[in-house]
Design an enzyme around this catalytic site. Structure first.
Site, PDB file in Angstrom:
ATOM      1  N   TYR A 189     -26.566  25.059  -9.858  1.00 26.46           N
ATOM      2  CA  TYR A 189     -25.615  24.314  -9.032  1.00 26.46           C
ATOM      3  C   TYR A 189     -25.189  23.028  -9.730  1.00 26.46           C
ATOM      4  CZ  TYR A 189     -26.655  27.085  -4.849  1.00 26.46           C
ATOM      5  OH  TYR A 189     -26.792  28.092  -3.937  1.00 26.46           O
ATOM      6  N   TYR A 192     -31.304  32.688  -8.855  1.00 31.72           N
ATOM      7  CA  TYR A 192     -32.071  31.583  -9.446  1.00 31.72           C
ATOM      8  C   TYR A 192     -33.423  31.455  -8.762  1.00 31.72           C
ATOM      9  CZ  TYR A 192     -30.215  29.087  -5.361  1.00 31.72           C
ATOM     10  OH  TYR A 192     -29.883  28.725  -4.080  1.00 31.72           O
ATOM     11  N   ARG A 200     -33.777  33.593  -5.392  1.00 29.43           N
ATOM     12  CA  ARG A 200     -32.673  33.832  -4.465  1.00 29.43           C
ATOM     13  C   ARG A 200     -31.786  34.921  -5.016  1.00 29.43           C
ATOM     14  NH1 ARG A 200     -30.542  31.054  -0.614  1.00 29.43           N
ATOM     15  NH2 ARG A 200     -30.583  33.154   0.191  1.00 29.43           N
ATOM     16  N   HIS A 226     -25.685  34.573  -4.160  1.00 31.05           N
ATOM     17  CA  HIS A 226     -25.115  34.320  -2.832  1.00 31.05           C
ATOM     18  C   HIS A 226     -24.068  33.225  -2.885  1.00 31.05           C
ATOM     19  CE1 HIS A 226     -28.359  31.350  -3.164  1.00 31.05           C
ATOM     20  NE2 HIS A 226     -27.611  30.578  -2.402  1.00 31.05           N
ATOM     21  N   HIS A 282     -22.475  30.298  -0.213  1.00 24.19           N
ATOM     22  CA  HIS A 282     -22.582  29.648   1.090  1.00 24.19           C
ATOM     23  C   HIS A 282     -21.193  29.533   1.708  1.00 24.19           C
ATOM     24  CE1 HIS A 282     -26.754  28.069   0.522  1.00 24.19           C
ATOM     25  NE2 HIS A 282     -26.422  28.131  -0.757  1.00 24.19           N
TER      26      HIS A 282
END
Lengths: 239, 188
Positions: free
Chosen positions: A105, A144, A154, A157, A159
């Site tokens: 991120y 990640y 995870r 995905h 959000h």
């Protein structure tokens, strides 16, 4: 005169306390929710989907580009925003955020060793059209690791934050990608006890809507709470 | 009549919620028309609401995002309703809204601010309300508050905390996610 929304069907929602997801242990309320009747406040909402957005807000491949396109598998994420009565929800504001193709991120608090992409911020927005349709162009985010039960992973995905026409419809969720083996292993996914409900968070590969020689497509429909219908509304006109 | 579609399940907003909803919190410019923590409205008295979100151990939640939705100063909702969004400070955990004192939007109901809380570890957003300490009389008659124990109502009432540096009335509204004095959360 506005109409009340159906009460939220909590059987389709995640459990607040799910010890497999450690962060819930100190953050989930212990006392049961207190049910209230809606007022005109909850039956209306901010008109965020009626204000103009930037021309590239829906295009995460280009909206933070400095030297070229963002790196990764180029995809469309598209679908419809509907309510529980299967009516399209126009002018819904959808805000998204995601990791880059390497699973990192662009956020001061993400310390994962995978590299940042100087051409990708992972932030996008769009508004649904009159038929409730929406579209983003982005790159497929990478999976990640995160500190939960040791190193959990995870699934890939995105959000999504959604505003429909009323505050009662407010929703923040995550979409996953069809075929990802990490989905059933994820403690966050598994906060949802109903397997069919989990399945509705999985975006489907849709080859018909690809951009040939450019971009794959994944379809993801979003359902927001619907208003209670009166018998009058269900009756055919003139009967 | 059970052919209704099912609502999309919620998932946690996670710790990186700022990227998509409050980029200024991570040093990026806000997008055009993106909601922030300040409401400009000439319909009522300007006020500031400040507080902490605390977890079950009492520690401030430093990665939460809060949204408020309220009537304007004249008690109007719908297109006149007021909306704002704030994130909690990475260091102190404090959130801060500037808004106007809401008017009464429903007969018999004390004026209030609807508050949603999103964060890592919160799988579906929590919905609470902030009421004003000077409205004791209206609160005593409010049909929603009359169905709650007095200790529960107390978790929903802000405290007056003097004035801000620019002279606005400051209300403190701390939210306790879990444990002693747990805030009342609603299913509305």
């Amino acid at each position: 005169m506005t109409t009340a929304f159906y009460r939220r069907d909590r059987s389709q929602q995640p459990l607040p306390l799910s010890p497999g997801y450690k962060s819930t242990v100190l953050r989930a309320p212990v006392r049961p929710l207190h049910a209230l009747e809606q007022t005109s406040l909850e039956q209306s909402g901010p008109a965020l989907g009626h204000t103009p957005l930037g021309a590239l807000d829906h295009d995460l491949i280009r909206n933070a580009a400095t030297t070229g396109d963002a790196l990764g598998e180029r995809i469309y994420v598209f679908g419809r925003v509907l309510d529980e009565n299967a009516r399209p929800v126009p002018n819904a504001l959808i805000e998204i955020w995601q990791a880059n193709a390497a699973g990192r991120y662009a956020h001061v608090r993400d310390g994962y060793l995978a590299p940042l992409d100087p051409n990708f911020s992972g932030c996008g927005r769009c508004v649904s059209d009159a038929e409730g349709r929406y579209l983003f162009r982005t790159i497929k985010p990478g999976p990640y690791p995160w500190p939960n039960n040791g190193s959990d992973w995870r699934p890939a995905h995105i959000h999504l934050s959604v505003f429909g026409e009323a505050f009662s419809q407010r929703l923040i969720t995550q979409l996953y990608f069809e075929g990802d083996p990490l989905i059933p292993l994820c403690p966050i996914v598994n906060t949802i006890p109903d397997k069919d409900a989990v399945d509705r968070l999985v975006a489907r590969l849709d080859l018909r809507n690809q951009e040939p020689f450019d971009c794959l497509a994944y379809r993801f429909d979003i359902v927001l709470r619907g208003r209670r219908q009166t018998h009058f509304e269900n009756r055919t006109e003139g009967l | 009549m059970n052919d209704r579609l099912k609502e999309t399940p919620s998932q946690t907003a996670g710790p990186y919620v700022h990227i998509g909803t409050a980029p200024q919190a991570i040093g990026r410019p806000a997008l055009p028309n993106q909601p922030g923590p300040v409401i400009e409205s000439n319909t009522g008295e300007a006020i500031v609401i400040e507080g902490l979100v605390r977890d079950g151990s009492g520690a401030p939640v430093r990665d939460a995002m809060l949204e408020i939705w309220q009537a304007d100063g004249m008690g109007r909702v719908g297109e006149y309703g007021l909306f704002a969004r704030a994130t909690t400070d990475f260091g102190t955990g404090t959130f801060r809204f500037r808004t106007v004192r809401p008017g009464r939007h429903a007969e018999g109901h004390a004026p209030h601010v609807a508050v949603l809380i999103f964060a890592r570890g919160i799988n579906i957003h929590l919905h609470t309300r902030m009421y004003f300490p000077e409205d004791r009389e209206a609160l005593a008659k409010d049909p929603d508050m009359r169905r709650l124990e007095p200790e529960a109502v107390a978790t929903l009432i802000a405290t007056e905390d003097g004035k801000t540096e620019d002279g606005l009335p400051l209300y403190r509204f701390d939210i306790r996610l879990q444990g002693e004095n747990e805030t009342v959360f609603f299913d509305i």
